[in-house]
Structures are given as structure tokens and as C-alpha cells.
Design an enzyme around this catalytic site. Structure first.
Site, PDB file in Angstrom:
ATOM      1  N   CYS A   1       0.873  -1.165   0.000  1.00 28.41           N
ATOM      2  CA  CYS A   1       0.000   0.000   0.000  1.00 28.41           C
ATOM      3  C   CYS A   1       0.917   1.223   0.000  1.00 28.41           C
ATOM      4  O   CYS A   1       1.703   1.399   0.930  1.00 28.41           O
ATOM      5  CB  CYS A   1      -0.858  -0.055   1.257  1.00 28.41           C
ATOM      6  SG  CYS A   1      -1.780   1.437   1.580  1.00 28.41           S
TER       7      CYS A   1
ATOM      8  N   CYS B   1      -2.653  15.266   2.703  1.00 26.07           N
ATOM      9  CA  CYS B   1      -3.853  15.212   1.868  1.00 26.07           C
ATOM     10  C   CYS B   1      -4.676  16.467   2.102  1.00 26.07           C
ATOM     11  O   CYS B   1      -4.726  16.979   3.205  1.00 26.07           O
ATOM     12  CB  CYS B   1      -4.682  13.975   2.237  1.00 26.07           C
ATOM     13  SG  CYS B   1      -6.114  13.730   1.163  1.00 26.07           S
TER      14      CYS B   1
ATOM     15  N   CYS C   1     -10.699  14.398   5.650  1.00 25.56           N
ATOM     16  CA  CYS C   1     -11.654  13.476   6.294  1.00 25.56           C
ATOM     17  C   CYS C   1     -11.351  13.428   7.796  1.00 25.56           C
ATOM     18  O   CYS C   1     -10.185  13.329   8.191  1.00 25.56           O
ATOM     19  CB  CYS C   1     -11.546  12.083   5.692  1.00 25.56           C
ATOM     20  SG  CYS C   1     -11.765  12.074   3.904  1.00 25.56           S
TER      21      CYS C   1
ATOM     22  N   GLU D   1      -4.671  11.633  -1.746  1.00 22.21           N
ATOM     23  CA  GLU D   1      -5.802  11.334  -2.621  1.00 22.21           C
ATOM     24  C   GLU D   1      -5.243  11.206  -4.046  1.00 22.21           C
ATOM     25  O   GLU D   1      -4.871  12.209  -4.672  1.00 22.21           O
ATOM     26  CB  GLU D   1      -6.841  12.465  -2.510  1.00 22.21           C
ATOM     27  CG  GLU D   1      -7.923  12.463  -3.561  1.00 22.21           C
ATOM     28  CD  GLU D   1      -8.601  11.113  -3.766  1.00 22.21           C
ATOM     29  OE1 GLU D   1      -8.995  10.450  -2.792  1.00 22.21           O
ATOM     30  OE2 GLU D   1      -8.717  10.700  -4.933  1.00 22.21           O
TER      31      GLU D   1
ATOM     32  N   SER E   1      -7.621   3.865  -4.778  1.00 23.27           N
ATOM     33  CA  SER E   1      -8.720   4.237  -3.874  1.00 23.27           C
ATOM     34  C   SER E   1      -8.912   5.751  -3.881  1.00 23.27           C
ATOM     35  O   SER E   1      -7.949   6.511  -3.760  1.00 23.27           O
ATOM     36  CB  SER E   1      -8.392   3.757  -2.460  1.00 23.27           C
ATOM     37  OG  SER E   1      -9.395   4.158  -1.553  1.00 23.27           O
TER      38      SER E   1
ATOM     39  N   LEU F   1     -16.734   5.363   0.626  1.00 26.55           N
ATOM     40  CA  LEU F   1     -18.100   5.872   0.769  1.00 26.55           C
ATOM     41  C   LEU F   1     -18.363   6.268   2.221  1.00 26.55           C
ATOM     42  O   LEU F   1     -18.705   7.397   2.512  1.00 26.55           O
ATOM     43  CB  LEU F   1     -19.062   4.772   0.307  1.00 26.55           C
ATOM     44  CG  LEU F   1     -20.302   5.179  -0.458  1.00 26.55           C
ATOM     45  CD1 LEU F   1     -20.022   6.187  -1.550  1.00 26.55           C
ATOM     46  CD2 LEU F   1     -20.964   3.930  -1.047  1.00 26.55           C
TER      47      LEU F   1
ATOM     48  N   ASN G   1     -10.226   2.451  12.345  1.00 28.16           N
ATOM     49  CA  ASN G   1      -9.032   2.467  13.172  1.00 28.16           C
ATOM     50  C   ASN G   1      -9.072   3.740  13.995  1.00 28.16           C
ATOM     51  O   ASN G   1      -9.128   4.823  13.425  1.00 28.16           O
ATOM     52  CB  ASN G   1      -7.818   2.542  12.242  1.00 28.16           C
ATOM     53  CG  ASN G   1      -6.921   1.363  12.402  1.00 28.16           C
ATOM     54  OD1 ASN G   1      -6.426   1.100  13.493  1.00 28.16           O
ATOM     55  ND2 ASN G   1      -6.707   0.655  11.310  1.00 28.16           N
TER      56      ASN G   1
ATOM     57  N   CYS H   1      -2.747   4.132   7.439  1.00 28.60           N
ATOM     58  CA  CYS H   1      -1.779   5.105   6.948  1.00 28.60           C
ATOM     59  C   CYS H   1      -1.955   6.479   7.564  1.00 28.60           C
ATOM     60  O   CYS H   1      -3.044   6.924   7.828  1.00 28.60           O
ATOM     61  CB  CYS H   1      -1.837   5.181   5.438  1.00 28.60           C
ATOM     62  SG  CYS H   1      -0.782   3.928   4.723  1.00 28.60           S
TER      63      CYS H   1
HETATM   64  N1  SAH Z   1      -7.513   9.188  -0.330  1.00 29.35           N
HETATM   65  C1  SAH Z   1      -7.933   7.905  -0.769  1.00 29.35           C
HETATM   66  C2  SAH Z   1      -6.915   6.818  -0.517  1.00 29.35           C
HETATM   67  C3  SAH Z   1      -6.145   6.889   0.757  1.00 29.35           C
HETATM   68  S1  SAH Z   1      -7.063   6.570   2.207  1.00 29.35           S
HETATM   69  C4  SAH Z   1      -9.268   7.552  -0.146  1.00 29.35           C
HETATM   70  O1  SAH Z   1      -9.696   8.251   0.761  1.00 29.35           O
HETATM   71  O2  SAH Z   1      -9.870   6.594  -0.596  1.00 29.35           O
HETATM   72  C5  SAH Z   1      -7.255   4.799   2.108  1.00 29.35           C
HETATM   73  C6  SAH Z   1      -8.483   4.263   2.802  1.00 29.35           C
HETATM   74  O3  SAH Z   1      -8.308   4.307   4.218  1.00 29.35           O
HETATM   75  C7  SAH Z   1      -9.758   5.026   2.495  1.00 29.35           C
HETATM   76  O4  SAH Z   1     -10.818   4.141   2.247  1.00 29.35           O
HETATM   77  C8  SAH Z   1      -9.965   5.790   3.773  1.00 29.35           C
HETATM   78  O5  SAH Z   1     -11.274   6.204   3.908  1.00 29.35           O
HETATM   79  C9  SAH Z   1      -9.496   4.789   4.797  1.00 29.35           C
HETATM   80  N2  SAH Z   1      -9.213   5.313   6.121  1.00 29.35           N
HETATM   81  C10 SAH Z   1      -8.615   6.461   6.461  1.00 29.35           C
HETATM   82  N3  SAH Z   1      -8.521   6.574   7.807  1.00 29.35           N
HETATM   83  C11 SAH Z   1      -9.081   5.472   8.315  1.00 29.35           C
HETATM   84  C12 SAH Z   1      -9.303   5.000   9.655  1.00 29.35           C
HETATM   85  N4  SAH Z   1      -8.938   5.717  10.696  1.00 29.35           N
HETATM   86  N5  SAH Z   1      -9.895   3.797   9.801  1.00 29.35           N
HETATM   87  C13 SAH Z   1     -10.272   3.063   8.720  1.00 29.35           C
HETATM   88  N6  SAH Z   1     -10.096   3.452   7.467  1.00 29.35           N
HETATM   89  C14 SAH Z   1      -9.511   4.641   7.258  1.00 29.35           C
HETATM   90 FE1  SF4 Z   2      -7.290  12.062   2.245  1.00 27.54          FE
HETATM   91 FE2  SF4 Z   2      -8.199   9.561   1.906  1.00 27.54          FE
HETATM   92 FE3  SF4 Z   2      -7.452  10.465   4.334  1.00 27.54          FE
HETATM   93 FE4  SF4 Z   2      -9.667  11.395   3.220  1.00 27.54          FE
HETATM   94  S1  SF4 Z   2      -9.277   9.268   3.835  1.00 27.54           S
HETATM   95  S2  SF4 Z   2      -8.109  12.615   4.238  1.00 27.54           S
HETATM   96  S3  SF4 Z   2      -9.105  11.458   1.097  1.00 27.54           S
HETATM   97  S4  SF4 Z   2      -6.136  10.175   2.590  1.00 27.54           S
END
Ligand code: SAH
Ligand code: SF4
Length: 341
Positions: A103, A110, A114, A158, A189, A213, A288, A331
Site C-alpha cells: 500500500c 492530503c 476526512c 488522494e 482508492s 463511501l 481504526n 496510513c
Molecule cells: N484518499 C484515498 C486513498 C487513501 S485513504 C481515499 O480516501 O480513498 C485509504 C483508505 O483508508 C480510504 O478508504 C480511507 O477512507 C481509509 N481510512 C482512512 N482513515 C481510516 C481510519 N482511521 N480507519 C479506517 N479506514 C480509514
Molecule cells: Fe485524504 Fe483519503 Fe485520508 Fe480522506 S481518507 S483525508 S481522502 S487520505
């Protein structure tokens, strides 16, 4: 300085001939770059004059291991890599789906913000170049002594907000002389940048698209994902259908279950109704917990109930096995700690 590792084979050939050297030198240099050399002087069959020229105008992108954590429970390895300018990102190496998967990150930080995400909370620093994405794979492969067969663009950043570099990376990673990883072994993703999904669909690459989503409607989605205000779910789901029509690739939806936020039976019902009949798959992931968010994982019973309701609508869903839960494998978490210390 020119990022020589981000050049395609054709570009490298034109570049070398423009410098006044024969074309075949380009493939020799490309071979060395694929071997992972970090200094032009290691390219022993390249004349000194050309090496000197390259050194004065180009640089070779590297990913240096700053930190490494190995999970006690499974063989998952989390890396913190630094690049030529000292910026850091994370990558996670997993033994998953009958092979080694990695990964990787696509940006330092970013912009999407979120609220449940450690990367989103740390802000944005810069885009990664294509070579920096490749370098993460090469460095992990070298360190672990394995061949990586699957890549997921699910680390920090992203990918569709760094569209051109990501598309260039996809071209390079599939190159036979290079890592030679086929598009069907790559998953991108996105949090749902609708116009970019259409742009990606037009390229008709055979990559897998995963869409984060995390909610059944815009109101709940906007509470954790600011991007929901720019691109409503209806438009997003339409773009996903279009992606399937254009590429024949089934879209995966990521849904992080957060206790009391998006994990109720009513949410599952609403999602089931919206996804019914669509060629898709839902990955349910217990969220997480990230320091400072206050979000907690849904319990096992909630997870199962959510999956069962989706199944009743004919929507296939799996509760994803979490790997490396002891090493901050979500991550953005490791980098946050590293930067704080
Ligand atoms: N920016 C892209 C890809 C990187 S994030 C995206 O948002 O899809 C990779 C995945 O990890 C995404 O599905 C994101 O929503 C999820 N993610 C981020 N933080 C998380 C957490 N604390 N617990 C579970 N999933 C998480
Ligand atoms: Fe960026 Fe993906 Fe994290 Fe949202 S979940 S802040 S798009 S890395």
C-alpha cells in the site's frame, strides 16, 4: 533538476539524443534505474562524459527507510520513507491475496480533510512524483527480499488529486523492463472526485477502482468527509456505474464502520437500497481509532448485522480482516507520531 526516473522509455530516448548521445544509451540508463542505482557513477557502462552531464541536470529519486515496524501478529511491515527533499510518507507491505501487496502513498499529506483519517488531520504538503511512487515499491522489495505482485494506492494522499503523476506512475509500473506489475494487480482508492473518475474511465485502464463511501447519504457523509459537499453521492454512484461500463471492472466501496456514526441498521438499509443491482462489492472496515478523533470501532455484532442487511439486498459485503493492527498500519498514523516526536 530533472526527475529522470519519472521519464517513460520514449521520453528518456528523446532526452538522451537531445543531449547529443546515441539512443541506445537510454536503455542502458533505464536498466540501471530499474536496478535501483541511486548514483549516476554506478552506471558503469555509461561514458564518463554522459554521467557528468546527467549529474549536472538530473537527479535520481530515492525512498530511504527512516523507520520500520514489523507486526508481531502477521508479517505486515510498515515503512516510513523519506525522499530527496526530506519529506516523509508511509507504505505498508502485506502478505495478502496469495502474494505480497504494498500500500503506497501518492501525496505528502492530503487536502481532503476526512475527520477519521490521520493523514487528513495532518494537512497537505506536496504531491509525489511518479518516481517517488515507484521508489516506495522498489525500496520495500529490496528490504524484504520479495517480489511485490499487487499495489494499492491507499496510503497517504488522494490519488485523483494528483492525477497526472498517478497516471504516469501507472504507465511506468506496468513497464516490462521495470517492475512489470499488470494493471489488474493495481487498486486505486479515491474519496470520490467525480470529474476525475470520468477522466480515469476514459483511459480504460484495467485497474481496480475503490471508492471510499463511509456513509449511506450526503448528510452523514458530509459529517466526516468534506468532499461530500462538492460531489453528492448520487453523482458519485453515477460516475462509478460509468466506470464499470467503460472498463468492465467492478467497483469496490470502502465503508469504515464508526460506532454510533454510520453503523446503524437504518444506514445499512439505506445503503443496500442505493447499491442494489449495481455491480459492486462493499468492504466493511472497523474504523481504526486515531488519536484526537474520538471515533470508535463498531463491535462485532454491529459489523455482522450491517453485512447481513446488505446481503439481504443482494449487495456482497465482507468485513475486512485488519492486518498489522499493532503497528499503526492505518496510513498516516506512523508519520504523525514521527513528526510529533
Ligand atoms: N484518499 C484515498 C486513498 C487513501 S485513504 C481515499 O480516501 O480513498 C485509504 C483508505 O483508508 C480510504 O478508504 C480511507 O477512507 C481509509 N481510512 C482512512 N482513515 C481510516 C481510519 N482511521 N480507519 C479506517 N479506514 C480509514
Ligand atoms: Fe485524504 Fe483519503 Fe485520508 Fe480522506 S481518507 S483525508 S481522502 S487520505
Amino acid at each position: 533538476m530533472i526527475d529522470i526516473k519519472s521519464m517513460t522509455r520514449d521520453e528518456l530516448q528523446s532526452f538522451i539524443t537531445e543531449q547529443g548521445f546515441p539512443r541506445f544509451r537510454a536503455d542502458q540508463i533505464g536498466g540501471w534505474l530499474n536496478k535501483g542505482v541511486t548514483d549516476f557513477d554506478e552506471m558503469r557502462n555509461i561514458p564518463a562524459e554522459l554521467r557528468k552531464k546527467l549529474k549536472s541536470i538530473c537527479y535520481i529519486s530515492v525512498a530511504i527507510i527512516e523507520k520500520k515496524q514489523v507486526s508481531r501478529y502477521d508479517k505486515t511491515v510498515k515503512y516510513l520513507f523519506s525522499f530527496n527533499d526530506g519529506e516523509c510518507v508511509e507504505a505498508v507491505l502485506m502478505d495478502y491475496h496469495h502474494g505480497m501487496s504494498i500500500c503506497i502513498s501518492t501525496q505528502v499529506g492530503c487536502r481532503m480533510g476526512c475527520t477519521f483519517c490521520a493523514t487528513g488531520k495532518s494537512g497537505f504538503s506536496r504531491d509525489l512524483t511518479a518516481s517517488e511512487m515507484l521508489a516506495q515499491i522498489e525500496a520495500a522489495q529490496r528490504d524484504a527480499g520479495v517480489r511485490i505482485s499487487n499495489v494499492v494506492l491507499m496510503g497517504m494522499g488522494e490519488p485523483l488529486d494528483n492525477f497526472d503523476n498517478v497516471v504516469r506512475f501507472l504507465e511506468l509500473v506496468g513497464c516490462e523492463q521495470g517492475l512489470n506489475i499488470g494493471m489488474r494487480h493495481i487498486t486505486l482508492s479515491t474519496c470520490g472526485l467525480v470529474p476525475k473518475i470520468y477522466e480515469l474511465a476514459k483511459l480504460k485502464l484495467q485497474i481496480n477502482l475503490a471508492v471510499s463511501l463511509h456513509a449511506p447519504n450526503d448528510e452523514i457523509r458530509a459529517r466526516t468527509m468534506p468532499v461530500a459537499k462538492a460531489y453528492p453521492m448520487e453523482q458519485l454512484l453515477k460516475a462509478c456505474r460509468d466506470y464499470f461500463d467503460a472498463t468492465g471492472r467492478r467497483v469496490t466501496f470502502e465503508y469504515a464502520l464508526i460506532s454510533g456514526v454510520n453503523d446503524g441498521d437504518a444506514c445499512a438499509e439505506e445503503l443496500g437500497k442505493k447499491l442494489r443491482g449495481m455491480n459492486c462489492h462493499v468492504n466493511l472496515i472497523p474504523v481504526n481509532s486515531v488519536e484526537g478523533t474520538g471515533y470508535l470501532k463498531s463491535n462485532l455484532q454491529r459489523q455482522q448485522s450491517f453485512a447481513n442487511i446488505l446481503a439481504a439486498y443482494g449487495v456482497t459485503a465482507t468485513v475486512r480482516r485488519t492486518l498489522g493492527s499493532d503497528i499503526d498500519a492505518s496510513c498516516g498514523q506512523l508519520r504523525r507520531k514521527y513528526i510529533k516526536n
